[in-house]
Design a protein around this motif. Structure first.
Motif, PDB file in Angstrom:
ATOM      1  N   SER A 198      45.614 -19.677 -39.658  1.00 59.40           N
ATOM      2  CA  SER A 198      44.263 -19.126 -39.527  1.00 59.40           C
ATOM      3  C   SER A 198      43.415 -19.496 -40.738  1.00 59.40           C
ATOM      4  O   SER A 198      43.799 -19.232 -41.877  1.00 59.40           O
ATOM      5  CB  SER A 198      44.333 -17.595 -39.388  1.00 59.40           C
ATOM      6  OG  SER A 198      43.062 -17.006 -39.524  1.00 59.40           O
ATOM      7  N   ARG A 199      42.271 -20.121 -40.476  1.00 59.72           N
ATOM      8  CA  ARG A 199      41.338 -20.434 -41.562  1.00 59.72           C
ATOM      9  C   ARG A 199      40.758 -19.144 -42.141  1.00 59.72           C
ATOM     10  O   ARG A 199      40.572 -19.006 -43.356  1.00 59.72           O
ATOM     11  CB  ARG A 199      40.192 -21.309 -41.039  1.00 59.72           C
ATOM     12  CG  ARG A 199      40.525 -22.804 -40.864  1.00 59.72           C
ATOM     13  CD  ARG A 199      41.206 -23.096 -39.545  1.00 59.72           C
ATOM     14  NE  ARG A 199      41.464 -24.514 -39.322  1.00 59.72           N
ATOM     15  CZ  ARG A 199      40.676 -25.318 -38.601  1.00 59.72           C
ATOM     16  NH1 ARG A 199      39.571 -24.858 -38.079  1.00 59.72           N
ATOM     17  NH2 ARG A 199      41.011 -26.587 -38.426  1.00 59.72           N
ATOM     18  N   ARG A 200      40.457 -18.181 -41.288  1.00 60.97           N
ATOM     19  CA  ARG A 200      39.886 -16.916 -41.757  1.00 60.97           C
ATOM     20  C   ARG A 200      40.864 -16.170 -42.663  1.00 60.97           C
ATOM     21  O   ARG A 200      40.476 -15.678 -43.733  1.00 60.97           O
ATOM     22  CB  ARG A 200      39.515 -16.038 -40.562  1.00 60.97           C
ATOM     23  CG  ARG A 200      38.936 -14.681 -40.950  1.00 60.97           C
ATOM     24  CD  ARG A 200      38.489 -13.934 -39.708  1.00 60.97           C
ATOM     25  NE  ARG A 200      39.562 -13.810 -38.730  1.00 60.97           N
ATOM     26  CZ  ARG A 200      39.377 -13.599 -37.430  1.00 60.97           C
ATOM     27  NH1 ARG A 200      38.139 -13.496 -36.961  1.00 60.97           N
ATOM     28  NH2 ARG A 200      40.384 -13.492 -36.611  1.00 60.97           N
ATOM     29  N   SER A 201      42.123 -16.096 -42.275  1.00 63.93           N
ATOM     30  CA  SER A 201      43.116 -15.411 -43.101  1.00 63.93           C
ATOM     31  C   SER A 201      43.302 -16.104 -44.447  1.00 63.93           C
ATOM     32  O   SER A 201      43.535 -15.459 -45.471  1.00 63.93           O
ATOM     33  CB  SER A 201      44.457 -15.343 -42.364  1.00 63.93           C
ATOM     34  OG  SER A 201      44.354 -14.572 -41.186  1.00 63.93           O
ATOM     35  N   PHE A 205      34.458 -12.951 -40.290  1.00 59.70           N
ATOM     36  CA  PHE A 205      34.069 -14.269 -39.801  1.00 59.70           C
ATOM     37  C   PHE A 205      34.688 -14.543 -38.432  1.00 59.70           C
ATOM     38  O   PHE A 205      35.891 -14.340 -38.239  1.00 59.70           O
ATOM     39  CB  PHE A 205      34.528 -15.354 -40.772  1.00 59.70           C
ATOM     40  CG  PHE A 205      33.747 -15.415 -42.054  1.00 59.70           C
ATOM     41  CD1 PHE A 205      32.601 -14.657 -42.237  1.00 59.70           C
ATOM     42  CD2 PHE A 205      34.153 -16.246 -43.086  1.00 59.70           C
ATOM     43  CE1 PHE A 205      31.877 -14.700 -43.411  1.00 59.70           C
ATOM     44  CE2 PHE A 205      33.439 -16.311 -44.269  1.00 59.70           C
ATOM     45  CZ  PHE A 205      32.299 -15.542 -44.434  1.00 59.70           C
ATOM     46  N   PHE A 249      37.170 -23.205 -45.264  1.00 55.80           N
ATOM     47  CA  PHE A 249      35.787 -22.822 -44.965  1.00 55.80           C
ATOM     48  C   PHE A 249      35.071 -23.911 -44.180  1.00 55.80           C
ATOM     49  O   PHE A 249      34.409 -23.642 -43.178  1.00 55.80           O
ATOM     50  CB  PHE A 249      35.028 -22.517 -46.256  1.00 55.80           C
ATOM     51  CG  PHE A 249      33.568 -22.246 -46.032  1.00 55.80           C
ATOM     52  CD1 PHE A 249      33.160 -21.024 -45.510  1.00 55.80           C
ATOM     53  CD2 PHE A 249      32.611 -23.203 -46.308  1.00 55.80           C
ATOM     54  CE1 PHE A 249      31.812 -20.775 -45.273  1.00 55.80           C
ATOM     55  CE2 PHE A 249      31.270 -22.956 -46.079  1.00 55.80           C
ATOM     56  CZ  PHE A 249      30.869 -21.736 -45.560  1.00 55.80           C
ATOM     57  N   GLU A 254      36.386 -16.775 -35.586  1.00 59.87           N
ATOM     58  CA  GLU A 254      37.228 -17.974 -35.635  1.00 59.87           C
ATOM     59  C   GLU A 254      37.531 -18.431 -34.210  1.00 59.87           C
ATOM     60  O   GLU A 254      38.172 -17.700 -33.447  1.00 59.87           O
ATOM     61  CB  GLU A 254      38.524 -17.702 -36.395  1.00 59.87           C
ATOM     62  CG  GLU A 254      39.410 -18.936 -36.538  1.00 59.87           C
ATOM     63  CD  GLU A 254      40.573 -18.709 -37.497  1.00 59.87           C
ATOM     64  OE1 GLU A 254      41.206 -19.702 -37.897  1.00 59.87           O
ATOM     65  OE2 GLU A 254      40.856 -17.539 -37.823  1.00 59.87           O
ATOM     66  N   SER A 269      36.640 -11.097 -49.775  1.00 57.69           N
ATOM     67  CA  SER A 269      37.742 -11.047 -48.804  1.00 57.69           C
ATOM     68  C   SER A 269      37.393 -10.131 -47.639  1.00 57.69           C
ATOM     69  O   SER A 269      37.695 -10.429 -46.477  1.00 57.69           O
ATOM     70  CB  SER A 269      39.026 -10.560 -49.487  1.00 57.69           C
ATOM     71  OG  SER A 269      39.519 -11.524 -50.385  1.00 57.69           O
ATOM     72  N   ALA A 276      35.004 -11.973 -45.442  1.00 53.65           N
ATOM     73  CA  ALA A 276      35.689 -13.026 -44.693  1.00 53.65           C
ATOM     74  C   ALA A 276      36.418 -12.467 -43.474  1.00 53.65           C
ATOM     75  O   ALA A 276      36.589 -13.175 -42.465  1.00 53.65           O
ATOM     76  CB  ALA A 276      36.669 -13.768 -45.602  1.00 53.65           C
ATOM     77  N   LEU A 313      36.386 -24.027 -40.657  1.00 50.85           N
ATOM     78  CA  LEU A 313      35.941 -22.873 -39.881  1.00 50.85           C
ATOM     79  C   LEU A 313      34.487 -23.040 -39.455  1.00 50.85           C
ATOM     80  O   LEU A 313      34.117 -22.764 -38.298  1.00 50.85           O
ATOM     81  CB  LEU A 313      36.098 -21.601 -40.718  1.00 50.85           C
ATOM     82  CG  LEU A 313      35.848 -20.261 -40.017  1.00 50.85           C
ATOM     83  CD1 LEU A 313      36.865 -20.047 -38.903  1.00 50.85           C
ATOM     84  CD2 LEU A 313      35.900 -19.118 -41.021  1.00 50.85           C
ATOM     85  N   GLN A 344      40.953 -21.521 -49.946  1.00 51.52           N
ATOM     86  CA  GLN A 344      39.601 -21.572 -49.400  1.00 51.52           C
ATOM     87  C   GLN A 344      39.147 -23.000 -49.151  1.00 51.52           C
ATOM     88  O   GLN A 344      38.433 -23.276 -48.179  1.00 51.52           O
ATOM     89  CB  GLN A 344      38.624 -20.891 -50.366  1.00 51.52           C
ATOM     90  CG  GLN A 344      37.194 -20.897 -49.867  1.00 51.52           C
ATOM     91  CD  GLN A 344      36.258 -20.165 -50.813  1.00 51.52           C
ATOM     92  OE1 GLN A 344      36.689 -19.541 -51.768  1.00 51.52           O
ATOM     93  NE2 GLN A 344      34.973 -20.253 -50.536  1.00 51.52           N
TER      94      GLN A 344
END
Length: 337
Positions: A39-42, A154, A85, A156, A148, A151, A88, A81
Motif C-alpha cells: 500500500s502506497r498510503r500505508s 488519502f 507519493f 488509494e 501521518s 495520509a 499514489l 514516502q
C-alpha cells in the motif's frame, strides 16, 4: 535550524547527511517495492512516524551519534514516502483517465509545499527564540505525526497487488527491469533531484554570510517563495534546458559575493532549479507503464542519493561554489537528454 546550536562542525554535518544518504541507498528501492506490493498510503503513514522518531532522537540525544541515529530514522521515513507519493498521485489520476494532468498537479503540489515553508520559518524563529532547537524539535515531531494522520485519509485506487497479485520479489524485479528502457528519464531525475541536497545547506550559507542565527529563517524566507514561483511556472511553460544552467550560474555568483544580499541570487538559483525538477519528475512518471511505479521512481531516487555523496564532498571542500559548478555539469547532461 535544529543544528544551529548543536556545536557540530560543517564536516560533521556533512557526515550526517552522508549517513542519511547511505540509509536511502540501502532502503530506497526495497521500500518502493513495499509500496507497490502492499500500500502506497500505508507507506506514507509509516514515513511520518519514523521521521517523528528521528526528530525526537535529535532532541533527546543532542550529540553526533544521537544525530546520526536520528538521521537513520529520518532516512528510513524518507524512503517509504519517496516513490509512494508520486505513484499514489499518478495512479489516482490515471484511474479517472486524467493522467495528462499530472504535470500541472505535480507543479501545484511542489508550489504548496514550498509556500508552506514561509509560515514554518516564522514559527521556527519564534520557537527558537522561546525554547531553542529543543522546542522546535518537539514541534517537528508533532508535525510529522500529523502528516501521518492526514495520509490515512488519502484515497488509494485498487491495484492488482493484493493476495492474488505478484509477490514482493516479483514486484521489485519488475520495477528494476522497467527502469532500464527509460533510463534517460531515470538519470535526469537522479541528477536533477540530487541538487536538492543544497537546500539542507541554505541556513549554513546564510550564517556564513553574517546573518545572526536567530534571524536565519526570516532571512531565507524568500528562497522557498521563489522556488514556489519556479515550480508553478513549470506547470504552465515547456521545459528549457538552459534554465538549469542559469541556475548554476546564480549559485556560483551568490557564493562569490558571500554577503547577505547574495540571498537574492540564492533564491533565483532555487526558483530556476525547481522549474526543471518539476519537468523531469513529470516526464519520468509519464514513461512508467507497469504497476511498479513507486519502485521505478525509487530507482531514480537512489541514483540521486549516490550523486549526493559527491555533493557533500564538494560542500566540505568547495562549499556553494563547488556545488554550483556541479549544477552546470548536470545542466549539460540534462540539456542534451
Amino acid at each position: 535550524m535544529l543544528f544551529a546550536d548543536s556545536g557540530l562542525s560543517d564536516a560533521q554535518i556533512s557526515a550526517l547527511f552522508a549517513i542519511w544518504s547511505l540509509t536511502a541507498v540501502v532502503f530506497e528501492v526495497p521500500s518502493g517495492a513495499i509500496a507497490d506490493r502492499f500500500s502506497r498510503r500505508s507507506s506514507m503513514v509509516a514515513s511520518g512516524v519514523l521521521q517523528a522518531c528521528g526528530y525526537a532522537t535529535w532532541v533527546v540525544f543532542p550529540s553526533f551519534w544521537g544525530f546520526a541515529a536520528g538521521f537513520v530514522l529520518w532516512g528510513l521515513g524518507g524512503t517509504l514516502q519517496s516513490g509512494a507519493f508520486e505513484a499514489l498521485l499518478y495512479d489516482g489520476l490515471a484511474a479517472n483517465g486524467d493522467e495528462d494532468l499530472y504535470g500541472r498537479l505535480n507543479a501545484r503540489v511542489d508550489t504548496i509545499e514550498l509556500i508552506a515553508q514561509v509560515p514554518v520559518a516564522v514559527v521556527a524563529t519564534v520557537l527558537f527564540s522561546l525554547g531553542g532547537y529543543r522546542l522546535a524539535g518537539w514541534i517537528s515531531v508533532a508535525m510529522c505525526l500529523a502528516s501521518s494522520v492526514i495520509a490515512l485519509g488519502f484515497p488509494e485506487p485498487e491495484r492488482g497487488s493484493g493476495d492474488d497479485g505478484p509477490g514482493y520479489l516479483a514486484t521489485l524485479l519488475t520495477g528494476l527491469r522497467e527502469a532500464v528502457p527509460i533510463r534517460r528519464a531515470v538519470l535526469a531525475v537522479a541528477l536533477v533531484y540530487s541538487i536538492d541536497t543544497m537546500e539542507e545547506y541554505f541556513t549554513l550559507l546564510v550564517q556564513d554570510w553574517h546573518v545572526p542565527t536567530a534571524w536565519v529563517p526570516l532571512a531565507t524566507i524568500g528562497v522557498p517563495l521563489v522556488g514556489a514561483a519556479g515550480a508553478s511556472l513549470a506547470g504552465r511553460l515547456p521545459f528549457r534546458g538552459w534554465v538549469l544552467f542559469a541556475s548554476g550560474l546564480m549559485l556560483i555568483a551568490a557564493a562569490a559575493l558571500a554577503v547577505p544580499v547574495a540571498i537574492v541570487l540564492l533564491g533565483l538559483f532555487y526558483g530556476l532549479y525547481r522549474f526543471v525538477l518539476v519537468h523531469v519528475e513529470t516526464e519520468l512518471q509519464h514513461r512508467i507503464e507497469s504497476d511498479a511505479r513507486a519502485t521505478v521512481t525509487s530507482v531514480a531516487a537512489i541514483g540521486s542519493e549516490m550523486v549526493a555523496f559527491a555533493l557533500y564532498g564538494l560542500w566540505v571542500f568547495g562549499a556553494a561554489f563547488g556545488i554550483g559548478v556541479a549544477v552546470l555539469v548536470v545542466a549539460v547532461v540534462v540539456w542534451r537528454r
